[in-house]
Design an enzyme around this catalytic site. Structure first.
Site: not given
Length: 717
Positions: A413, A529, A542
């Site tokens: 990621h 979140y 993001t």
């Protein structure tokens, strides 16, 4: 240009001196000498002067035009009215101006990078106000008073104003002020194992496109490489906001291939091998790794049939017995531990060569022996998330193909957000092409495919004397984490068409269903979140959406309170959804809370500010996201999909050990899938119960608008 002038003068002068030398016995008049040395070169220069002035003037005009065009386009793309108030009349003028400067035809990946606006630094007062609103429903009255005092002091402090000024200065000289910090502090300095705490997975298709493992693998490998080549050549489509001329940042595409995460004792690093010298992929089979050439030295890509032949050799070489050495399990260790082991491994040239082969490979492909049906999303998800402990190299994004052709992916990621990985995944799925029996076709059927001789696959070698204890601990570690992971997939049986019919945002509708489900199970509300993309900005990634609000808490408490009229509950739901939508719009514009506060915190730490601002020590700031959610993006590519080629979703691990990680994907009008993860070691959480509670919440919310209808209670899929 100065060298041109000098050339004329020197050439003319040297010519005169040569003439003088040759005829040195002859007396040369002074006037003739001046004529030869000075006048003739100047005359020649004068004749070229208009051309040089024109060239300089034209160059200057082009530079000024490019500068002005870039600034004007950045200003236009920084305008957000097209998605905040899409029906406003000024949007038509904005659209015409944008198209006039950028053109109607979508350019390739990378073309728009210079035109993207810089990520803004939010106003300090705005951040403080939004932060207070987001934590108010999570605190007791006494805690609220303390937090309000801390925020007021933080907002008015000269030290905070200095931090904010420094952040704005960074925003002026860096087009993305948070980018490097986000990568380093959120990902690369993370010391916990990345397999369950960072990586995410994706499943393949709703229906199998072929049941032949090697054909499916060969087709997806070919698509993967072609996507990477087209992206690097600037020929891959740029992702655009739907119905507009607004481009996404495509910077992340370069990390889709030839990339690996390298463990460090204090901080990891990203190894990027895009120099064109690496022509191989890595294939994992039965716990063994094989180097497989699929690209020629001049950049030609082997055809799917050629790739399939290479994979068949790998399967034959690997045999039917699992190699339980467990090299891959080392990548699931805590990062500092894995870094120390890797450093010792690299001291041996054989091991160093094998590690470099993995790091530099175009792709890592796992030919798994398991065979879960595509309809079994729960077991397929578990398999793609962590495998069996021997077949996932978590430091590198992987393509995963089961024995029955069911496919998926596991993504590292740190440099790859879901919108980037999904773009490549959708491209791969849309390019699949087989014959009637599910086998790959000749090379002429695939643009960019070639047939050429390649070296046979070679198995990577390891010399592991002295590493027995390390491997034993690593294998136990990954098996313990697999046993502790509680992952389940659920679907309620209806999709986004219903909330759309009620004029509610589907995303907001699903967020409120999760809030209701959590409250019903745990009798509390927690910090939540949700991710929002900021790829409209240069190197944007993001921002956090905080969907919990006073409105959402009022709604979930009223939902099961039969004394509250149902029409009133509907109004409360609408208010809560509208708050979440408004927050999402702000976050997508770079005006969220979390990145700004993170930047200020990093600056305060970096400056060794003592004492630290009280806000950073307040309970509200230190709350963790017990409910971490994200909607999996779809239709990133404009390519047309057949029904079997639609991805049913993917997921990630829980951020908090006492919480949940929930990914959800909206598929067409009539289906949404939820992928829920938690820890079995936590007695308070249960993924199956929470997943089913989400689905029941959705049906109960639906019954607010229309009479309840019988439905299946078997939500797990």
């Amino acid at each position: 240009m100065a060298s041109t002038f000098a050339g004329f003068l020197v050439a003319g002068g040297m010519g005169a001196l040569v003439n003088c030398y040759i005829s040195s016995a002859v007396m040369i008049p002074l006037g003739l000498l001046v004529q030869e040395v000075f006048v003739q070169p100047l005359v020649a220069l004068r004749s070229l002067l208009p051309a040089m002035v024109g060239f300089l003037g034209g160059t200057l005009i082009l530079l000024v035009w490019h500068f002005l065009k870039t600034r004007v386009v950045r200003f236009l793309l920084d305008y957000n009215g097209w998605f905040i108030t899409p029906k406003h009349p000024i949007n038509k003028l904005w659209y015409v101006m944008t198209i006039a400067l950028l053109g109607r035809t979508t350019k390739g990946a990378g073309w728009y990078q210079d035109y993207l606006p810089s990520l803004p630094v939010p106003p300090l007062d705005h951040t403080c106000k939004m932060f207070l609103a987001s934590v108010h429903p999570l605190l007791t009255p006494e805690e609220c008073i303390d937090t309000e005092k801390a925020v007021i002091e933080f907002q008015s402090s000269r030290r905070t104003r200095l931090l904010h000024l420094l952040l704005r200065l960074k925003g002026w000289w860096s087009r993305n002020w948070i980018g490097e910090w986000w990568l380093n502090y959120i990902y690369l300095r993370q010391r916990t194992p990345i397999c369950f705490n960072s990586n995410y997975y994706t499943t393949g298709t709703l229906q199998p496109t072929t049941t032949h493992q090697l054909d499916r693998a060969a087709m997806l490998i070919f698509g993967n490489i072609m996507f990477g080549k087209l992206s690097r050549e600037g020929k891959m489509e740029t992702v655009m906001a739907e119905g507009t001329g607004v481009p996404f940042c495509m910077n992340g595409n370069r990390y889709l291939n030839n990339t690996a995460r390298i463990p460090g004792k204090e901080m990891d690093k990203i190894a990027y091998h895009a120099d064109g010298n690496h022509t191989h992929i890595l294939v994992c089979r039965q716990g063994r790794f094989y180097l497989v050439d699929v690209i020629s030295k001049n950049g030609k890509v082997l055809s799917p049939q050629g790739i399939r032949a290479q994979l068949e050799k790998v399967v034959n070489m690997a045999g039917s017995e699992l190699d339980q050495t467990g090299m891959a399990s080392l990548t699931a260790l805590p990062r500092a531990t894995w870094a120390e082991i890797r450093e010792r491994l690299e001291a041996n040239p054989v091991n160093a060569a094998s590690l470099h082969a993995i790091d530099s490979a175009w792709s890592l492909v796992c030919l798994d022996t398991e065979a879960y049906d595509v309809s079994d999303l729960t077991n397929s998800s578990r398999h793609f998330f962590h495998g069996n402990g021997y077949n996932r190299w978590f430091d590198k994004s992987s393509l995963l193909i089961m024995a029955n052709g069911n496919c998926g992916g596991n993504v590292e990621h740190s440099v790859l957000d879901a919108t980037v990985a999904v773009h490549q995944w959708e491209y791969n799925l849309s390019e699949e092409l087989y014959d009637a029996e599910g086998h790959v076709l000749p090379s002429s059927s695939y643009p960019g495919a070639h047939d050429f001789p390649v070296d046979p696959p070679t198995r990577l070698e390891w010399e592991l004397a002295g590493f027995e204890d390390d491997l034993a601990k690593a294998k136990k570690n990954i098996q313990d984490m697999i046993a502790d992971s509680d992952l389940v997939a659920v679907t309620p049986g209806f999709g986004k068409s219903f909330p759309k019919k009620c004029k509610l945002s589907p995303d907001g509708f699903y967020q409120m269903a999760m809030q209701l489900a959590y409250y019903r199970l745990h009798k509390s509300v927690v910090l939540t979140y949700e991710s929002a993309t900021t790829r409209f900005y240069y190197e944007g990634r993001t921002e956090t959406i905080r969907p919990v609000s006073d409105a959402s808490v009022t709604f979930v408490k009223a939902m099961d309170d039969q004394t509250v009229p149902r029409d009133q509950v509907k109004k409360l739901l609408k208010t809560a959804v509208e708050y979440q939508c408004d927050y999402k719009m702000k976050a997508m514009r770079g005006l969220g809370v979390d990145r700004h506060l993170l930047g200020l915190y990093i600056l305060a730490k970096g400056l060794d500010m003592k004492p630290m601002p009280k806000l950073f020590e307040d309970k509200a700031f230190q709350l963790t996201f017990k409910l971490s959610t994200s909607q999996t993006p779809t239709h990133i590519t404009k390519r047309k999909f057949k029904v079997p080629n639609v991805c049913p979703g993917g997921g990630f691990g829980t951020v908090d050990k006492e919480g949940y990680g929930v990914s959800y994907i909206i598929i067409g009008e009539d289906r949404v899938n939820f992928f829920v993860n938690s820890k079995r070691s936590c007695s308070e959480t249960d993924s199956t119960r929470f997943g089913e509670a989400i689905c029941r919440a959705l049906w109960d919310m639906k019954s607010l608008y229309e009479p309840a209808v019988p439905h299946s209670e078997n939500f797990v899929c």
